[in-house]
Design a protein around this motif. Structure first.
Motif, PDB file in Angstrom:
ATOM      1  N   VAL A 117      18.872   4.367  26.063  1.00 49.88           N
ATOM      2  CA  VAL A 117      18.755   5.625  25.564  1.00 49.88           C
ATOM      3  C   VAL A 117      20.346   6.239  25.327  1.00 49.88           C
ATOM      4  O   VAL A 117      20.285   7.546  25.076  1.00 49.88           O
ATOM      5  CB  VAL A 117      17.862   5.961  25.927  1.00 49.88           C
ATOM      6  N   LYS A 118      21.051   6.814  27.328  1.00 49.55           N
ATOM      7  CA  LYS A 118      21.985   7.024  27.528  1.00 49.55           C
ATOM      8  C   LYS A 118      22.871   6.133  27.128  1.00 49.55           C
ATOM      9  O   LYS A 118      23.901   7.397  26.931  1.00 49.55           O
ATOM     10  CB  LYS A 118      21.563   6.766  29.303  1.00 49.55           C
ATOM     11  N   GLN A 119      23.120   5.271  26.661  1.00 46.77           N
ATOM     12  CA  GLN A 119      24.321   4.379  26.210  1.00 46.77           C
ATOM     13  C   GLN A 119      24.440   4.947  24.992  1.00 46.77           C
ATOM     14  O   GLN A 119      25.496   5.010  24.555  1.00 46.77           O
ATOM     15  CB  GLN A 119      24.595   3.396  25.943  1.00 46.77           C
ATOM     16  N   MET A 120      22.959   5.103  24.006  1.00 51.52           N
ATOM     17  CA  MET A 120      23.869   5.981  22.499  1.00 51.52           C
ATOM     18  C   MET A 120      23.772   7.304  22.519  1.00 51.52           C
ATOM     19  O   MET A 120      24.959   7.869  21.895  1.00 51.52           O
ATOM     20  CB  MET A 120      22.152   5.773  22.435  1.00 51.52           C
ATOM     21  N   GLN A 121      23.772   7.805  23.460  1.00 53.27           N
ATOM     22  CA  GLN A 121      23.946   9.772  23.926  1.00 53.27           C
ATOM     23  C   GLN A 121      25.467   9.733  24.199  1.00 53.27           C
ATOM     24  O   GLN A 121      26.381  10.853  23.481  1.00 53.27           O
ATOM     25  CB  GLN A 121      23.231  10.216  24.925  1.00 53.27           C
ATOM     26  N   GLU A 122      25.812   8.836  24.963  1.00 58.64           N
ATOM     27  CA  GLU A 122      26.657   9.190  25.561  1.00 58.64           C
ATOM     28  C   GLU A 122      28.280   8.352  24.075  1.00 58.64           C
ATOM     29  O   GLU A 122      29.984   8.630  24.300  1.00 58.64           O
ATOM     30  CB  GLU A 122      27.283   7.849  26.619  1.00 58.64           C
ATOM     31  N   ALA A 123      27.726   7.076  23.825  1.00 58.02           N
ATOM     32  CA  ALA A 123      28.856   7.041  22.901  1.00 58.02           C
ATOM     33  C   ALA A 123      28.786   7.734  21.553  1.00 58.02           C
ATOM     34  O   ALA A 123      30.307   7.956  20.673  1.00 58.02           O
ATOM     35  CB  ALA A 123      28.206   5.602  21.462  1.00 58.02           C
ATOM     36  N   PHE A 124      28.029   8.626  21.426  1.00 59.60           N
ATOM     37  CA  PHE A 124      28.251  10.008  20.984  1.00 59.60           C
ATOM     38  C   PHE A 124      28.807  10.841  21.272  1.00 59.60           C
ATOM     39  O   PHE A 124      29.684  11.306  20.482  1.00 59.60           O
ATOM     40  CB  PHE A 124      26.401  10.938  20.200  1.00 59.60           C
ATOM     41  N   ARG A 125      28.937  10.939  22.385  1.00 60.81           N
ATOM     42  CA  ARG A 125      30.058  11.987  23.412  1.00 60.81           C
ATOM     43  C   ARG A 125      31.440  11.031  23.436  1.00 60.81           C
ATOM     44  O   ARG A 125      31.681  12.404  22.317  1.00 60.81           O
ATOM     45  CB  ARG A 125      29.588  11.866  24.575  1.00 60.81           C
ATOM     46  N   ARG A 126      31.044  10.249  22.822  1.00 59.16           N
ATOM     47  CA  ARG A 126      32.878  10.079  22.643  1.00 59.16           C
ATOM     48  C   ARG A 126      33.269  10.031  21.948  1.00 59.16           C
ATOM     49  O   ARG A 126      34.543  10.055  20.862  1.00 59.16           O
ATOM     50  CB  ARG A 126      32.926   8.177  23.847  1.00 59.16           C
ATOM     51  N   ILE A 127      32.616  10.145  20.022  1.00 57.68           N
ATOM     52  CA  ILE A 127      33.749   9.719  19.548  1.00 57.68           C
ATOM     53  C   ILE A 127      33.614  11.618  19.252  1.00 57.68           C
ATOM     54  O   ILE A 127      34.009  11.602  17.675  1.00 57.68           O
ATOM     55  CB  ILE A 127      32.496   9.291  17.929  1.00 57.68           C
ATOM     56  N   LEU A 128      32.963  12.181  19.281  1.00 52.56           N
ATOM     57  CA  LEU A 128      33.433  13.304  19.191  1.00 52.56           C
ATOM     58  C   LEU A 128      34.800  14.040  18.326  1.00 52.56           C
ATOM     59  O   LEU A 128      34.603  14.327  17.482  1.00 52.56           O
ATOM     60  CB  LEU A 128      32.795  14.685  19.798  1.00 52.56           C
ATOM     61  N   PRO A 129      35.703  13.909  19.619  1.00 49.84           N
ATOM     62  CA  PRO A 129      36.801  14.115  19.682  1.00 49.84           C
ATOM     63  C   PRO A 129      37.238  13.692  18.188  1.00 49.84           C
ATOM     64  O   PRO A 129      38.156  14.002  16.532  1.00 49.84           O
ATOM     65  CB  PRO A 129      37.828  13.542  20.761  1.00 49.84           C
ATOM     66  N   GLU A 130      36.700  12.840  17.560  1.00 43.40           N
ATOM     67  CA  GLU A 130      37.143  11.911  16.007  1.00 43.40           C
ATOM     68  C   GLU A 130      36.913  12.593  15.413  1.00 43.40           C
ATOM     69  O   GLU A 130      37.234  12.572  13.520  1.00 43.40           O
ATOM     70  CB  GLU A 130      37.190  10.201  16.369  1.00 43.40           C
ATOM     71  N   LEU A 138      27.626  21.864  19.186  1.00 39.36           N
ATOM     72  CA  LEU A 138      26.100  21.521  18.752  1.00 39.36           C
ATOM     73  C   LEU A 138      26.133  22.359  18.864  1.00 39.36           C
ATOM     74  O   LEU A 138      25.785  22.956  20.081  1.00 39.36           O
ATOM     75  CB  LEU A 138      26.892  19.760  19.568  1.00 39.36           C
ATOM     76  N   PRO A 139      24.077  22.304  18.395  1.00 38.27           N
ATOM     77  CA  PRO A 139      23.332  23.126  19.207  1.00 38.27           C
ATOM     78  C   PRO A 139      23.150  23.263  20.638  1.00 38.27           C
ATOM     79  O   PRO A 139      23.187  21.943  21.067  1.00 38.27           O
ATOM     80  CB  PRO A 139      21.961  22.727  18.314  1.00 38.27           C
ATOM     81  N   ALA A 140      22.711  24.364  21.059  1.00 41.43           N
ATOM     82  CA  ALA A 140      22.796  24.013  22.370  1.00 41.43           C
ATOM     83  C   ALA A 140      20.774  22.707  22.694  1.00 41.43           C
ATOM     84  O   ALA A 140      20.146  22.971  22.165  1.00 41.43           O
ATOM     85  CB  ALA A 140      22.256  25.430  23.215  1.00 41.43           C
ATOM     86  N   GLY A 141      21.449  22.710  24.271  1.00 35.79           N
ATOM     87  CA  GLY A 141      20.479  21.450  24.311  1.00 35.79           C
ATOM     88  C   GLY A 141      20.264  20.461  23.309  1.00 35.79           C
ATOM     89  O   GLY A 141      19.641  19.073  23.259  1.00 35.79           O
ATOM     90  N   PHE A 142      21.348  19.572  22.474  1.00 36.32           N
ATOM     91  CA  PHE A 142      21.808  18.898  21.745  1.00 36.32           C
ATOM     92  C   PHE A 142      21.372  16.939  22.603  1.00 36.32           C
ATOM     93  O   PHE A 142      21.536  15.865  22.562  1.00 36.32           O
ATOM     94  CB  PHE A 142      23.097  18.526  20.878  1.00 36.32           C
ATOM     95  N   PHE A 143      22.525  17.808  23.360  1.00 38.49           N
ATOM     96  CA  PHE A 143      22.220  16.085  25.071  1.00 38.49           C
ATOM     97  C   PHE A 143      21.318  16.240  25.484  1.00 38.49           C
ATOM     98  O   PHE A 143      21.060  17.936  26.889  1.00 38.49           O
ATOM     99  CB  PHE A 143      23.965  15.658  25.062  1.00 38.49           C
ATOM    100  N   MET A 144      20.644  15.809  26.358  1.00 35.81           N
ATOM    101  CA  MET A 144      19.610  15.842  26.971  1.00 35.81           C
ATOM    102  C   MET A 144      19.971  15.241  28.513  1.00 35.81           C
ATOM    103  O   MET A 144      20.929  15.002  28.852  1.00 35.81           O
ATOM    104  CB  MET A 144      18.517  14.341  26.540  1.00 35.81           C
ATOM    105  N   ASP A 145      19.708  16.221  29.392  1.00 41.58           N
ATOM    106  CA  ASP A 145      19.769  15.800  30.733  1.00 41.58           C
ATOM    107  C   ASP A 145      19.466  14.627  31.477  1.00 41.58           C
ATOM    108  O   ASP A 145      18.027  14.137  31.195  1.00 41.58           O
ATOM    109  CB  ASP A 145      19.527  17.146  31.161  1.00 41.58           C
ATOM    110  N   GLU A 146      19.299  14.178  32.717  1.00 44.71           N
ATOM    111  CA  GLU A 146      18.592  13.160  33.181  1.00 44.71           C
ATOM    112  C   GLU A 146      17.475  13.192  32.920  1.00 44.71           C
ATOM    113  O   GLU A 146      16.896  12.158  32.676  1.00 44.71           O
ATOM    114  CB  GLU A 146      18.792  12.977  34.806  1.00 44.71           C
ATOM    115  N   GLU A 147      16.565  14.194  33.082  1.00 42.86           N
ATOM    116  CA  GLU A 147      14.962  14.286  33.238  1.00 42.86           C
ATOM    117  C   GLU A 147      14.267  13.560  31.874  1.00 42.86           C
ATOM    118  O   GLU A 147      13.168  12.912  31.931  1.00 42.86           O
ATOM    119  CB  GLU A 147      14.904  15.435  33.553  1.00 42.86           C
ATOM    120  N   GLN A 148      15.113  14.528  31.159  1.00 43.56           N
ATOM    121  CA  GLN A 148      15.206  14.425  29.250  1.00 43.56           C
ATOM    122  C   GLN A 148      15.005  13.354  28.960  1.00 43.56           C
ATOM    123  O   GLN A 148      13.917  12.162  28.071  1.00 43.56           O
ATOM    124  CB  GLN A 148      15.601  14.912  28.707  1.00 43.56           C
ATOM    125  N   LEU A 149      16.133  12.911  29.682  1.00 37.89           N
ATOM    126  CA  LEU A 149      16.634  10.682  29.067  1.00 37.89           C
ATOM    127  C   LEU A 149      15.872  10.114  29.788  1.00 37.89           C
ATOM    128  O   LEU A 149      14.933   9.221  29.011  1.00 37.89           O
ATOM    129  CB  LEU A 149      17.781  10.764  29.552  1.00 37.89           C
TER     130      LEU A 149
END
Length: 311
Positions: A117-130, A138-149
């Protein structure tokens, strides 16, 4: 679905299975892929984390640990019986469902499943510049914090209901190791293998054509769930080429619930899946981790395999 009392050491691989890999001294041999060191421990102290099933709900902490215990208890008798007797023949329909559901949960309860779950989120983060995007776009809260993950990964346990039918419709097979070999088990023990070519969605899903799912239950027994497309050619061979009643070991093992004695090479193959599938730790009833060492020498990336590949 939870309890407000928490437990310090919560297992994501059940102790009742890990204990079967204890040696004569009641100890478990452990190999750490990250440090490439081995040590001895016990089932109580491995494949577990403090508060692994705990969730914060407002100002309280609720744990799903009792739910995990109930699922284990429902399947415990059937799993112990098929392991001790090296036979699937006596399983009732109810037993088979409880075991299938147990393994459906096992697929979703590990550290590996949570890290995905965490890796999927980080992978999406990495492609944002592309995509010429920033997180602020992105909308507020789009990425989850540790507790949400953590919450998201625990909610994924509900997927076990969907996985259970895919295990039930497989051919169930007990593989029995020869006397000179033994099975390994890992901290992510429900290992998958598929010889069919992978597409963009992968080929490791439980519903994928050609999928094989393997779960060690002891140093001598591994339970496999095999796609029926893999078994169909053997059934056709029996129908067209063999005389009625002529034995065919693989089909006899599947159809009558007997153990299938396998060769050393097959044990090595199943053990290699455990090594590759392990998030960090590999467990054994002895201190022979030569296969793990050899695999890591050949492919150091197996120490910390990426589950998410961004294309």
């Amino acid at each position: 679905m939870g309890d407000k009392t928490t437990r310090q050491n919560q297992h994501y691989v059940p102790q009742f299975i890990l204990r079967r890999f204890h040696n004569e001294d009641g100890r478990l041999h452990v190999y750490d892929k990250w440090t490439r060191r081995s040590f001895v421990s016990s089932a109580r102290n491995v494949a577990a984390e403090t508060g692994f099933y705990d969730i914060k709900v407002e100002n309280e902490v609720v744990t799903l640990e009792p739910v995990m215990c109930e699922i284990e208890s429902a399947a415990l008798g059937a799993i112990n019986a098929l392991t001790d007797n090296a036979s699937l023949a006596s399983m009732s329909v109810e037993d088979k469902y409880a075991v299938a559901y147990f393994f459906g949960v096992q697929a979703m309860r590990t550290r590996s499943a949570r890290d995905l779950v965490k890796q999927m989120q980080e992978a999406f983060r990495r492609i944002l510049p592309e995509k010429n995007l920033q997180e602020s776009d992105l909308p507020a809260g789009f990425f989850m914090d540790e507790e949400q993950l953590r919450m998201a990964s625990l909610m994924n346990l509900r997927i076990a209901d969907e996985l259970t039918p895919h295990l039930l419709n497989k051919a169930w097979l007990l593989n029995q190791a020869p006397p000179e070999c033994s099975f390994l088990i890992s901290d992510n023990p429900l290992a998958r293998h598929n010889d069919h070519t992978s597409d963009l969605r992968g080929n490791g899903g439980l519903a994928c054509r050609g999928i094989q799912i393997h779960m060690p239950l002891s140093p001598t027994v591994t339970l496999s769930f095999l796609c029926e497309t893999l078994i169909a050619p053997f059934r056709e061979y029996r129908r067209t080429r063999l005389c009625p009643g002529e034995p065919l070991p693989l089909l006899d093992a599947i159809d009558f619930g007997r153990p299938l004695p396998i060769a050393n090479d097959s044990v090595t193959h199943l053990n290699s899946l455990q090594v590759a599938n392990a998030t960090r730790f590999v467990f054994a009833s002895n201190d022979d981790f030569s296969l793990v060492e050899r695999m890591l020498d050949e492919n150091p990336n197996l120490a910390k395999p990426d589950q998410v590949v961004v294309r």
